[in-house]
Scaffold this active site. Structure first.
Site, short mmCIF file in Angstrom:
data_model
loop_
_atom_site.label_atom_id
_atom_site.label_comp_id
_atom_site.label_asym_id
_atom_site.label_seq_id
_atom_site.Cartn_x
_atom_site.Cartn_y
_atom_site.Cartn_z
N PRO A 133 2.14 -10.42 -4.42
CA PRO A 133 1.24 -11.19 -3.56
C PRO A 133 -0.17 -10.62 -3.43
O PRO A 133 -0.94 -11.09 -2.60
CB PRO A 133 1.95 -11.16 -2.21
CG PRO A 133 2.65 -9.84 -2.19
CD PRO A 133 3.06 -9.59 -3.62
N GLY A 134 -0.51 -9.60 -4.20
CA GLY A 134 -1.91 -9.17 -4.23
C GLY A 134 -2.23 -7.89 -3.45
O GLY A 134 -3.40 -7.51 -3.36
N GLY A 135 -1.22 -7.24 -2.91
CA GLY A 135 -1.47 -6.02 -2.14
C GLY A 135 -2.06 -4.91 -2.99
O GLY A 135 -3.07 -4.28 -2.62
N LYS A 136 -1.46 -4.70 -4.15
CA LYS A 136 -1.97 -3.63 -5.02
C LYS A 136 -3.31 -4.03 -5.61
O LYS A 136 -4.22 -3.22 -5.75
CB LYS A 136 -0.96 -3.30 -6.11
CG LYS A 136 0.33 -2.70 -5.56
CD LYS A 136 1.30 -2.31 -6.66
CE LYS A 136 2.66 -1.96 -6.09
NZ LYS A 136 3.41 -3.15 -5.63
N ASP A 198 3.45 -3.05 -12.21
CA ASP A 198 4.45 -2.94 -11.15
C ASP A 198 5.49 -4.00 -11.52
O ASP A 198 5.37 -5.16 -11.13
CB ASP A 198 3.82 -3.21 -9.78
CG ASP A 198 4.84 -3.04 -8.66
OD1 ASP A 198 5.60 -2.07 -8.70
OD2 ASP A 198 4.89 -3.90 -7.77
N CYS A 251 10.38 -0.95 -7.73
CA CYS A 251 11.07 -0.57 -6.49
C CYS A 251 12.57 -0.62 -6.74
O CYS A 251 13.34 -1.06 -5.90
CB CYS A 251 10.65 -1.46 -5.32
SG CYS A 251 10.98 -3.21 -5.56
#
Lengths: 321, 175
Positions: A133-136, A198, A251
């Site tokens: 969702p764009g966090g990184k 990721d 993860c």
């Protein structure tokens, strides 16, 4: 890459019953996870930690921490100056004026460490291969001061809007989103200074945040993910400039999705693994499979040891292709 | 597919940037447009360097989304007004108290008693920025009254048109 089954034991049976896990998972965790029982206790009983990453594109760290302290938030520092552990919050983190204004992003420390490992510089050209969702992505943009260029790929169309809103909220300006599978990026004539993969994974590192994953986790999922991850990482390596960096993360705790993937590319490509300042050394043996010793330079993170999601990070310098 | 703007579209948008006092922000940047499945024509402003990546068939979004174009009219987004709040010094605004702040974040309208300060030149139907005590943008509103009556107790004096909670509500709407 098929999922390795390990022999069951009295211990695996006992723990599977006690913690309500599938026994084959416990048999693997007994080999993979240090202090396994503490780990199982943690993921069964502890409320997951929440971290926020201050978005310095919109506000400086001192100002926002002061604002949050005034709202009775209790924050604890982490190894990253932008990231804080939330010890206490009087309001839901996603409903404050500060969140809506894009002053912070709710993001696990482990995810931030993956970005940190990329050693991003302001004018880099960066690829984020599985971005929603764009966090990184937004953390990368922050590290670049909204300069340089980020190409963010997301294959699933329904996830694009969420990413769009997150980037807008955070004031990210230097990013283009493509609705494209990561594997296809090598069909385009671009080379990047830094690439973050990721990778989509089986996600057992976040079972403590989403206990339903206990039931859906399967050997087939591990196999499916590791096959896809192999393809993705090979595509990623083909678009990194010589001398550039690729950071691979998941993860997942499954070696098939982590160490095995890195081990397979060490043999095939001219790359060097670089050390990471955080986490603990990865496995160099799992089941009957023995891996290259340099795999130790990749790092694992565990909820009960590092207070993060279960996570894996590899930092790969591309020498020549 | 993202495309460059027509001359007419460019003029419409530049005029709006000029009107709100943020024309200088356009320097070294270009506008592009993406027409989505729902026929919404989104306008993005991107640094010139991003042109290298933006004109591809899979391109979905780039830079900052500053608004939409509907029937030859530019409808600015909350991101646009965030730029106004930070970069411009020629806009009408009100400052609201904590209670007003909470209500706006849920998309509610503003009561006169929540307003701590109002610009002098507000008239009926003025479009204005709604700020908190730290002068941070909370939303955009339309005044129902002249400045002299905007603090009237017990009645709504500003209709909220857009607020920073839009991000969250839009995101949830998409799930």
């Amino acid at each position: 890459m098929s999922c390795i089954s390990l022999p069951k034991s009295e211990k695996s049976q006992e723990l599977a019953t006690k913690y309500n896990f599938k026994e084959w998972m416990i048999a693997r965790y007994l080999t993979i996870v240090p202090d396994t029982e503490k780990f199982l206790d943690y993921i069964n009983n502890k409320v997951p930690n929440q971290y926020i990453r201050i978005n310095t594109l919109k506000i400086d760290i001192d100002t926002i921490t002061q604002k949050l302290l005034e709202k009775d938030f209790k924050l604890e520092k982490t190894p990253l100056t932008e990231v804080f552990l939330i010890k206490e919050a009087k309001f839901p983190l996603g409903a404050t004026m500060e969140y809506l204004s894009g002053y912070y992003y709710i993001q696990d420390l482990s995810s931030c460490l993956a970005v940190e490992s990329l050693d991003i510089e302001e004018h880099d050209m960066v690829l984020d291969m599985a971005a929603s969702p764009g966090g990184k992505t937004s953390f990368m943009a922050q590290k670049m001061n909204n300069r340089g260029m980020i190409l963010a790929l997301e294959a699933e169309r329904k996830r694009l809007r969420k990413m769009m809103f997150n980037l807008a909220r955070c004031g990210v300006m230097n990013t283009v989103i493509w609705n494209l599978k990561g594997e296809k990026i090598m069909n385009y004539d671009f080379k990047f200074d830094k690439v973050l993969l990721d990778a989509p994974c089986s996600c057992d590192g976040i079972i403590h945040k989403d206990p339903l994953r206990k039931n859906t986790y399967s050997k087939e999922t591990i196999q499916f993910c590791s096959t896809r991850q192999s393809k993705l990482i090979e595509s990623a390596l083909k678009v990194v400039k010589p001398g550039g960096l690729l950071v691979y993360s998941t993860c997942s705790l499954a070696p098939e999705e982590n160490e095995f993937i890195i081990n397979s590319i060490i043999k095939k490509f001219d790359i060097t693994l670089e050390s990471i300042d955080y986490g603990i050394d990865s496995l160099i043996k799992f089941g009957n499979k023995v891996m290259d010793k340099s795999i130790k330079l990749t790092k694992r993170f565990y909820p009960h040891i590092h207070n993060t999601a279960g996570f894996f990070i590899a930092k790969i310098r591309v020498n020549n292709l | 597919m993202i495309r460059e703007l027509t001359r007419e579209e460019n003029t419409i948008i530049r005029r709006e940037f000029n009107k709100w006092g943020i024309f200088n922000f356009i320097k070294d940047k270009v506008f592009v447009l993406n027409e989505y499945e729902d026929n919404v024509k989104c306008i993005f402003i991107i640094p010139s360097a991003l042109k290298k990546l933006i004109f591809y068939p899979y391109s979905f979004y780039g830079g900052l989304q500053v608004g939409n174009i509907q029937k030859k009219k530019f409808i600015p987004s909350i991101t646009f007004f965030d730029l106004v709040a930070k970069l411009s010094n020629s806009f009408l605004y009100v400052i609201v108290d904590c209670q007003g702040e909470k209500l706006i974040l849920y998309g509610r309208d503003i009561f006169g008693n929540s307003i701590l300060y109002a610009s002098q030149k507000i008239v009926e139907n003025s479009i204005l920025l709604i700020l908190n005590r730290s002068k941070e943008l909370l939303g955009i509103g339309r005044a129902r009254f002249h400045t002299t009556k905007i603090k009237t107790n017990g009645i709504v004096t500003i209709d909220t048109l857009l607020d920073i909670g839009t991000y969250l509500r839009s995101e949830n709407h998409q799930k």
